[in-house]
Write an enzyme that holds these catalytic residues in place. Structure first.
Site, PDB file in Angstrom:
ATOM      1  N   LYS A   9      10.108  -7.420   0.297  1.00  0.00           N
ATOM      2  CA  LYS A   9       9.724  -6.357   1.219  1.00  0.00           C
ATOM      3  C   LYS A   9      10.221  -6.662   2.642  1.00  0.00           C
ATOM      4  O   LYS A   9      10.677  -7.784   2.916  1.00  0.00           O
ATOM      5  CB  LYS A   9       8.204  -6.210   1.189  1.00  0.00           C
ATOM      6  CG  LYS A   9       7.655  -5.724  -0.163  1.00  0.00           C
ATOM      7  CD  LYS A   9       6.139  -5.564  -0.109  1.00  0.00           C
ATOM      8  CE  LYS A   9       5.583  -5.072  -1.436  1.00  0.00           C
ATOM      9  NZ  LYS A   9       4.121  -4.829  -1.362  1.00  0.00           N
ATOM     10  N   TYR A  49       6.099   4.631  -4.721  1.00  0.00           N
ATOM     11  CA  TYR A  49       4.666   4.366  -4.596  1.00  0.00           C
ATOM     12  C   TYR A  49       3.813   5.600  -4.910  1.00  0.00           C
ATOM     13  O   TYR A  49       2.672   5.681  -4.454  1.00  0.00           O
ATOM     14  CB  TYR A  49       4.352   3.845  -3.191  1.00  0.00           C
ATOM     15  CG  TYR A  49       4.646   2.375  -3.000  1.00  0.00           C
ATOM     16  CD1 TYR A  49       4.114   1.411  -3.861  1.00  0.00           C
ATOM     17  CD2 TYR A  49       5.440   1.924  -1.938  1.00  0.00           C
ATOM     18  CE1 TYR A  49       4.371   0.059  -3.680  1.00  0.00           C
ATOM     19  CE2 TYR A  49       5.695   0.571  -1.743  1.00  0.00           C
ATOM     20  CZ  TYR A  49       5.155  -0.355  -2.624  1.00  0.00           C
ATOM     21  OH  TYR A  49       5.397  -1.700  -2.435  1.00  0.00           O
ATOM     22  N   ARG A  85       4.891 -11.154 -12.178  1.00  0.00           N
ATOM     23  CA  ARG A  85       3.617 -10.816 -11.516  1.00  0.00           C
ATOM     24  C   ARG A  85       2.778 -12.076 -11.299  1.00  0.00           C
ATOM     25  O   ARG A  85       2.155 -12.248 -10.262  1.00  0.00           O
ATOM     26  CB  ARG A  85       2.843  -9.790 -12.356  1.00  0.00           C
ATOM     27  CG  ARG A  85       3.516  -8.434 -12.454  1.00  0.00           C
ATOM     28  CD  ARG A  85       3.280  -7.559 -11.270  1.00  0.00           C
ATOM     29  NE  ARG A  85       1.893  -7.164 -11.125  1.00  0.00           N
ATOM     30  CZ  ARG A  85       1.476  -6.275 -10.208  1.00  0.00           C
ATOM     31  NH1 ARG A  85       2.335  -5.701  -9.374  1.00  0.00           N
ATOM     32  NH2 ARG A  85       0.216  -5.969 -10.119  1.00  0.00           N
ATOM     33  N   THR A  91      -2.398  -9.162  -5.327  1.00  0.00           N
ATOM     34  CA  THR A  91      -1.970  -8.235  -4.271  1.00  0.00           C
ATOM     35  C   THR A  91      -2.385  -8.727  -2.889  1.00  0.00           C
ATOM     36  O   THR A  91      -1.603  -8.675  -1.936  1.00  0.00           O
ATOM     37  CB  THR A  91      -2.589  -6.839  -4.542  1.00  0.00           C
ATOM     38  OG1 THR A  91      -2.259  -6.450  -5.880  1.00  0.00           O
ATOM     39  CG2 THR A  91      -2.051  -5.804  -3.566  1.00  0.00           C
ATOM     40  N   ARG A 102       2.929 -15.045  -2.964  1.00  0.00           N
ATOM     41  CA  ARG A 102       2.081 -14.428  -1.936  1.00  0.00           C
ATOM     42  C   ARG A 102       1.153 -15.449  -1.283  1.00  0.00           C
ATOM     43  O   ARG A 102       0.903 -15.382  -0.075  1.00  0.00           O
ATOM     44  CB  ARG A 102       1.317 -13.251  -2.539  1.00  0.00           C
ATOM     45  CG  ARG A 102       2.225 -12.023  -2.748  1.00  0.00           C
ATOM     46  CD  ARG A 102       1.586 -10.973  -3.615  1.00  0.00           C
ATOM     47  NE  ARG A 102       2.324  -9.707  -3.600  1.00  0.00           N
ATOM     48  CZ  ARG A 102       2.085  -8.701  -4.445  1.00  0.00           C
ATOM     49  NH1 ARG A 102       1.139  -8.825  -5.363  1.00  0.00           N
ATOM     50  NH2 ARG A 102       2.787  -7.583  -4.365  1.00  0.00           N
ATOM     51  N   ASN A 112       2.594  -8.448   2.054  1.00  0.00           N
ATOM     52  CA  ASN A 112       2.512  -9.401   0.945  1.00  0.00           C
ATOM     53  C   ASN A 112       3.863  -9.723   0.313  1.00  0.00           C
ATOM     54  O   ASN A 112       3.957 -10.098  -0.848  1.00  0.00           O
ATOM     55  CB  ASN A 112       1.466  -8.955  -0.078  1.00  0.00           C
ATOM     56  CG  ASN A 112       1.794  -7.618  -0.707  1.00  0.00           C
ATOM     57  OD1 ASN A 112       2.839  -7.028  -0.423  1.00  0.00           O
ATOM     58  ND2 ASN A 112       0.915  -7.142  -1.568  1.00  0.00           N
ATOM     59  N   HIS A 115       7.401  -7.130  -4.006  1.00  0.00           N
ATOM     60  CA  HIS A 115       6.940  -6.151  -4.995  1.00  0.00           C
ATOM     61  C   HIS A 115       7.447  -6.562  -6.366  1.00  0.00           C
ATOM     62  O   HIS A 115       8.572  -7.043  -6.503  1.00  0.00           O
ATOM     63  CB  HIS A 115       7.482  -4.750  -4.686  1.00  0.00           C
ATOM     64  CG  HIS A 115       7.350  -3.823  -5.873  1.00  0.00           C
ATOM     65  ND1 HIS A 115       6.183  -3.196  -6.184  1.00  0.00           N
ATOM     66  CD2 HIS A 115       8.229  -3.499  -6.870  1.00  0.00           C
ATOM     67  CE1 HIS A 115       6.345  -2.492  -7.304  1.00  0.00           C
ATOM     68  NE2 HIS A 115       7.580  -2.660  -7.735  1.00  0.00           N
ATOM     69  N   GLU A 126      11.051   2.156 -12.126  1.00  0.00           N
ATOM     70  CA  GLU A 126      11.467   1.665 -10.803  1.00  0.00           C
ATOM     71  C   GLU A 126      12.934   1.246 -10.792  1.00  0.00           C
ATOM     72  O   GLU A 126      13.635   1.477  -9.798  1.00  0.00           O
ATOM     73  CB  GLU A 126      10.546   0.515 -10.384  1.00  0.00           C
ATOM     74  CG  GLU A 126       9.126   1.021 -10.132  1.00  0.00           C
ATOM     75  CD  GLU A 126       8.078  -0.084 -10.024  1.00  0.00           C
ATOM     76  OE1 GLU A 126       8.440  -1.277 -10.092  1.00  0.00           O
ATOM     77  OE2 GLU A 126       6.884   0.266  -9.869  1.00  0.00           O
TER      78      GLU A 126
HETATM   79  P1  GTP Z   1       3.279  -3.978  -5.394  1.00  0.00           P
HETATM   80  O1  GTP Z   1       4.022  -4.979  -6.218  1.00  0.00           O
HETATM   81  O2  GTP Z   1       3.779  -3.869  -3.995  1.00  0.00           O
HETATM   82  O3  GTP Z   1       3.175  -2.645  -6.105  1.00  0.00           O
HETATM   83  O4  GTP Z   1       1.825  -4.603  -5.257  1.00  0.00           O
HETATM   84  P2  GTP Z   1       0.677  -4.623  -6.338  1.00  0.00           P
HETATM   85  O5  GTP Z   1       1.133  -4.013  -7.619  1.00  0.00           O
HETATM   86  O6  GTP Z   1       0.171  -6.021  -6.375  1.00  0.00           O
HETATM   87  O7  GTP Z   1      -0.405  -3.718  -5.660  1.00  0.00           O
HETATM   88  P3  GTP Z   1      -0.595  -2.124  -5.728  1.00  0.00           P
HETATM   89  O8  GTP Z   1       0.481  -1.493  -6.540  1.00  0.00           O
HETATM   90  O9  GTP Z   1      -2.003  -1.862  -6.084  1.00  0.00           O
HETATM   91  O10 GTP Z   1      -0.398  -1.711  -4.203  1.00  0.00           O
HETATM   92  C1  GTP Z   1       0.900  -1.508  -3.674  1.00  0.00           C
HETATM   93  C2  GTP Z   1       0.964  -2.124  -2.303  1.00  0.00           C
HETATM   94  O11 GTP Z   1       0.115  -1.380  -1.434  1.00  0.00           O
HETATM   95  C3  GTP Z   1       0.448  -3.550  -2.218  1.00  0.00           C
HETATM   96  O12 GTP Z   1       1.447  -4.503  -2.468  1.00  0.00           O
HETATM   97  C4  GTP Z   1      -0.050  -3.643  -0.808  1.00  0.00           C
HETATM   98  O13 GTP Z   1       1.002  -3.980   0.092  1.00  0.00           O
HETATM   99  C5  GTP Z   1      -0.507  -2.236  -0.507  1.00  0.00           C
HETATM  100  N1  GTP Z   1      -1.946  -2.145  -0.685  1.00  0.00           N
HETATM  101  C6  GTP Z   1      -2.636  -2.092  -1.843  1.00  0.00           C
HETATM  102  N2  GTP Z   1      -3.956  -2.006  -1.626  1.00  0.00           N
HETATM  103  C7  GTP Z   1      -4.089  -2.011  -0.269  1.00  0.00           C
HETATM  104  C8  GTP Z   1      -5.207  -1.932   0.602  1.00  0.00           C
HETATM  105  O14 GTP Z   1      -6.350  -1.862   0.175  1.00  0.00           O
HETATM  106  N3  GTP Z   1      -4.936  -1.935   1.937  1.00  0.00           N
HETATM  107  C9  GTP Z   1      -3.669  -2.029   2.425  1.00  0.00           C
HETATM  108  N4  GTP Z   1      -3.469  -2.035   3.749  1.00  0.00           N
HETATM  109  N5  GTP Z   1      -2.598  -2.099   1.638  1.00  0.00           N
HETATM  110  C10 GTP Z   1      -2.810  -2.081   0.309  1.00  0.00           C
HETATM  111 MG    MG Z   2       2.039  -2.120  -7.744  1.00  0.00          MG
END
Ligand code: GTP
Ligand code: MG
Length: 149
Positions: A9, A49, A85, A91, A102, A112, A115, A126
């Protein structure tokens, strides 16, 4: 062989972590079959997203992911979707297991670093969003017999 979509990212690129992150997947034995730097168009970010549309952090997430270049990649190997993952960690970096990407590099859920697709279905979706078929390379590696039985 299974493929996943991974992306360093904007925070990871700005902080100079691209090499270290790619190295972790190479060292594990995974094979990079697609790799490029790009600035994500807003429309593409909203599509990527899409599952989070309407959530309170959605606008900030799209702003952030389009704010500066990312490094997009497709990585191939045994059970790579789930294993990537695990290598990334939770996350929220503060909740991520020690040693994960992370946990090693981050402290904030909105910064973080990386992705990774959360399922095979997401991976296929994706990869299709970020790469044209001709951008993915099929090749063998001499070392594969030392990685796979
Ligand atoms: P990705 O690999 O980026 O998709 O992360 P993930 O699969 O571990 O998490 P998810 O798909 O649920 O959320 C996508 C992204 O949104 C996360 O990586 C975070 O950067 C952001 N995100 C998720 N939940 C929150 C939250 O509660 N607050 C904030 N600020 N960002 C969030
Ligand atoms: Mg995700």
């Amino acid at each position: 062989m299974e493929r996943t979509y991974l992306m360093v990212k904007p925070d990871g690129v700005q902080r100079g972590l691209v090499g270290q992150i790619i190295s972790r997947f190479e060292q594990r034995g995974y094979k990079i079959v697609g790799l490029k730097m790009m600035q994500i168009p807003r429309e593409t970010a909203e599509k990527h997203y899409g599952e989070h549309a309407g959530k309170p952090f959605f606008a900030g997430l799209v702003d952030f992911i389009t704010s500066s270049p990312v490094v997009a990649m497709v990585v191939e190997g045994k059970d790579v979707v789930a294993t990537a993952r695990e290598m990334m960690g939770a996350t929220n970096p503060l909740k991520a297991a020690p040693g994960t990407i992370r946990a090693t590099f981050g402290v904030d859920v909105g910064r973080n670093i990386i992705h990774g697709s959360d399922s095979l279905e997401s991976a296929n979706r994706e990869i299709g969003i970020f790469f044209r078929p001709e951008e993915l390379v099929d090749y063998g590696r001499a070392i594969d017999t030392w990685i796979y039985e």
